[in-house]
Design a protein around this motif. Structure first.
Motif, mmCIF file in Angstrom:
data_model
loop_
_atom_site.group_PDB
_atom_site.id
_atom_site.type_symbol
_atom_site.label_atom_id
_atom_site.label_comp_id
_atom_site.label_asym_id
_atom_site.label_seq_id
_atom_site.Cartn_x
_atom_site.Cartn_y
_atom_site.Cartn_z
ATOM 1 N N THR A 67 0.738 -1.239 -0.121
ATOM 2 C CA THR A 67 0.091 -0.204 0.054
ATOM 3 C C THR A 67 0.659 1.498 -0.096
ATOM 4 O OG1 THR A 67 -0.089 -0.041 2.387
ATOM 5 C CG2 THR A 67 -2.042 -1.100 1.103
ATOM 6 N N THR A 68 2.076 1.028 0.288
ATOM 7 C CA THR A 68 2.891 2.487 0.331
ATOM 8 C C THR A 68 4.110 2.344 -0.629
ATOM 9 O OG1 THR A 68 4.551 1.583 1.858
ATOM 10 C CG2 THR A 68 2.648 2.719 2.731
ATOM 11 N N GLU A 69 4.120 3.375 -1.430
ATOM 12 C CA GLU A 69 5.086 3.469 -2.722
ATOM 13 C C GLU A 69 6.458 3.056 -2.205
ATOM 14 O OE1 GLU A 69 5.951 7.060 -5.257
ATOM 15 O OE2 GLU A 69 4.559 5.808 -6.577
ATOM 16 N N ALA A 70 6.833 3.587 -1.401
ATOM 17 C CA ALA A 70 8.248 3.661 -1.049
ATOM 18 C C ALA A 70 8.732 2.128 -0.596
ATOM 19 C CB ALA A 70 8.836 4.653 -0.101
ATOM 20 N N GLY A 71 7.795 1.704 0.333
ATOM 21 C CA GLY A 71 7.871 0.357 0.768
ATOM 22 C C GLY A 71 7.847 -0.720 -0.493
ATOM 23 N N PHE A 72 7.019 -0.561 -1.149
ATOM 24 C CA PHE A 72 6.976 -1.390 -2.411
ATOM 25 C C PHE A 72 8.026 -1.346 -3.391
ATOM 26 C CE2 PHE A 72 6.026 -1.402 -7.210
ATOM 27 C CZ PHE A 72 6.041 -2.620 -6.922
ATOM 28 N N PHE A 73 8.788 -0.339 -3.674
ATOM 29 C CA PHE A 73 9.886 -0.139 -4.587
ATOM 30 C C PHE A 73 11.033 -0.691 -3.780
ATOM 31 C CE2 PHE A 73 7.642 3.209 -6.831
ATOM 32 C CZ PHE A 73 7.450 2.445 -8.069
ATOM 33 N N ARG A 74 11.113 -0.617 -2.314
ATOM 34 C CA ARG A 74 12.403 -0.975 -1.709
ATOM 35 C C ARG A 74 12.354 -2.715 -1.783
ATOM 36 N NH1 ARG A 74 12.376 3.500 1.585
ATOM 37 N NH2 ARG A 74 10.786 2.706 2.703
ATOM 38 N N GLN A 75 10.940 -3.398 -1.697
ATOM 39 C CA GLN A 75 10.880 -4.537 -1.620
ATOM 40 C C GLN A 75 11.037 -5.422 -2.886
ATOM 41 O OE1 GLN A 75 7.742 -6.191 1.164
ATOM 42 N NE2 GLN A 75 7.172 -3.930 1.223
ATOM 43 N N TRP A 76 10.503 -4.622 -3.901
ATOM 44 C CA TRP A 76 10.406 -5.151 -5.309
ATOM 45 C C TRP A 76 11.972 -5.147 -6.023
ATOM 46 C CZ3 TRP A 76 8.579 -1.976 -10.182
ATOM 47 C CH2 TRP A 76 8.691 -2.849 -11.237
ATOM 48 N N PHE A 77 12.952 -4.079 -5.594
ATOM 49 C CA PHE A 77 14.190 -4.052 -6.186
ATOM 50 C C PHE A 77 15.090 -4.913 -5.327
ATOM 51 C CE2 PHE A 77 12.749 -0.206 -8.419
ATOM 52 C CZ PHE A 77 13.094 -0.514 -9.526
ATOM 53 N N ALA A 78 14.554 -5.284 -4.063
ATOM 54 C CA ALA A 78 15.386 -6.200 -3.247
ATOM 55 C C ALA A 78 15.086 -7.807 -3.459
ATOM 56 C CB ALA A 78 15.078 -6.073 -1.718
ATOM 57 N N GLY A 79 14.107 -7.973 -4.279
ATOM 58 C CA GLY A 79 13.547 -9.057 -4.816
ATOM 59 C C GLY A 79 12.777 -9.764 -3.790
ATOM 60 N N ASP A 80 12.136 -9.055 -3.084
ATOM 61 C CA ASP A 80 11.359 -9.671 -1.850
ATOM 62 C C ASP A 80 9.714 -9.739 -2.213
ATOM 63 O OD1 ASP A 80 13.624 -9.930 -0.419
ATOM 64 O OD2 ASP A 80 13.369 -7.861 0.726
ATOM 65 N N ILE A 81 9.365 -9.435 -3.407
ATOM 66 C CA ILE A 81 7.926 -9.934 -3.817
ATOM 67 C C ILE A 81 7.851 -11.075 -4.769
ATOM 68 C CG2 ILE A 81 5.953 -8.868 -4.872
ATOM 69 C CD1 ILE A 81 6.782 -6.001 -4.123
ATOM 70 N N GLN A 82 6.774 -11.835 -4.288
ATOM 71 C CA GLN A 82 6.733 -12.967 -4.983
ATOM 72 C C GLN A 82 6.469 -12.767 -6.427
ATOM 73 O OE1 GLN A 82 3.815 -14.461 -1.714
ATOM 74 N NE2 GLN A 82 3.702 -16.090 -3.065
#
Length: 227
Positions: free
Chosen positions: A125-140
């Protein structure tokens, strides 16, 4: 002209600098769509949000200021606000006497990589949190594809468009995409991490061009890099 470069000033500068270089055989500028509407209470409506009236005027004026004297081709995401931006830029350029090739929909400029939109909007739900996780490879990957894969897809399309073998292509093309696609391209093609380099604003972009048999990518304030 009051609206004309409220957004996209840096992209305009890159475009004109490279277009004026006679050693450049082909150039494609990939930029975010113009100013858009939002429906923050209904995230599921995200794909259907079009341009504001201000955004429409901005896209048309931006097109009118494209370098004169060359045919311009257009590509865009299949999402409506990108198609609308490309159409209005085309209209603005033609209004100034320019020659254009009609817009072609391009998957790699689209959010094709979102595989489960309902889970994406529910869980991130938060853009900053999403991008950090996405670029870290932490989203399925069954929710959204990895950024590196998307960047490879985009690089393949961009290199093909500016290739010296692509003799039928216009010297200048404009591609209209989304901020997420540009975050991915900046991160993996130019080393510009999201956390360090901030938001991609409307009409912000990157340029890919062929010169001396090599293909380069550049953004405002960076040195060209081979891809």
């Amino acid at each position: 002209m009051m609206q004309a470069f409220k957004y996209g000033h840096n992209t305009k500068q890159i475009l004109h600098d490279i277009a004026n270089d006679r050693g450049v055989s082909r150039l494609i500028v990939i930029m975010r769509h113009s100013e858009r509407h939002y429906d923050h209470d209904n995230a599921i409506n995200e794909p259907f949000m079009g341009l504001t009236e201000s955004g429409k005027a901005l896209a048309c004026e931006w097109g009118a200021a494209l370098p004169a004297g060359t045919a311009v081709g257009f590509f865009s995401s299949y999402i409506g606000r990108c198609i609308e931006t490309a159409y209005l830029m085309d209209k603005g350029y033609v209004r100034q006497g320019g020659e254009t090739r009609h817009n072609t929909l391009e998957q790699t400029l689209s959010p094709y990589y979102v595989r489960d939109v309902h889970r994406l909007f529910k869980d991130y739900t938060t853009e900053a949190g999403f991008f950090r996780q996405w670029f870290a490879g932490d989203i399925q990957t069954d929710i959204i594809a990895p950024p590196k894969t998307i960047a490879q897809d985009m690089a393949g399309f961009l290199k093909q468009q500016v290739s010296a073998e692509n003799s039928g292509a216009p010297r200048l093309s404009i591609g209209i995409t989304h901020d997420w696609n540009l975050y991915v391209a900046r991160h993996h093609l130019l080393g510009l991490a999201y956390d360090a380099h901030g938001k991609v604003e409307y009409l912000d972009g990157i340029a890919v061009y062929e010169k001396g048999g090599q293909v380069y990518v550049v953004a405002h304030g960076t040195e060209p890099m081979e891809i």
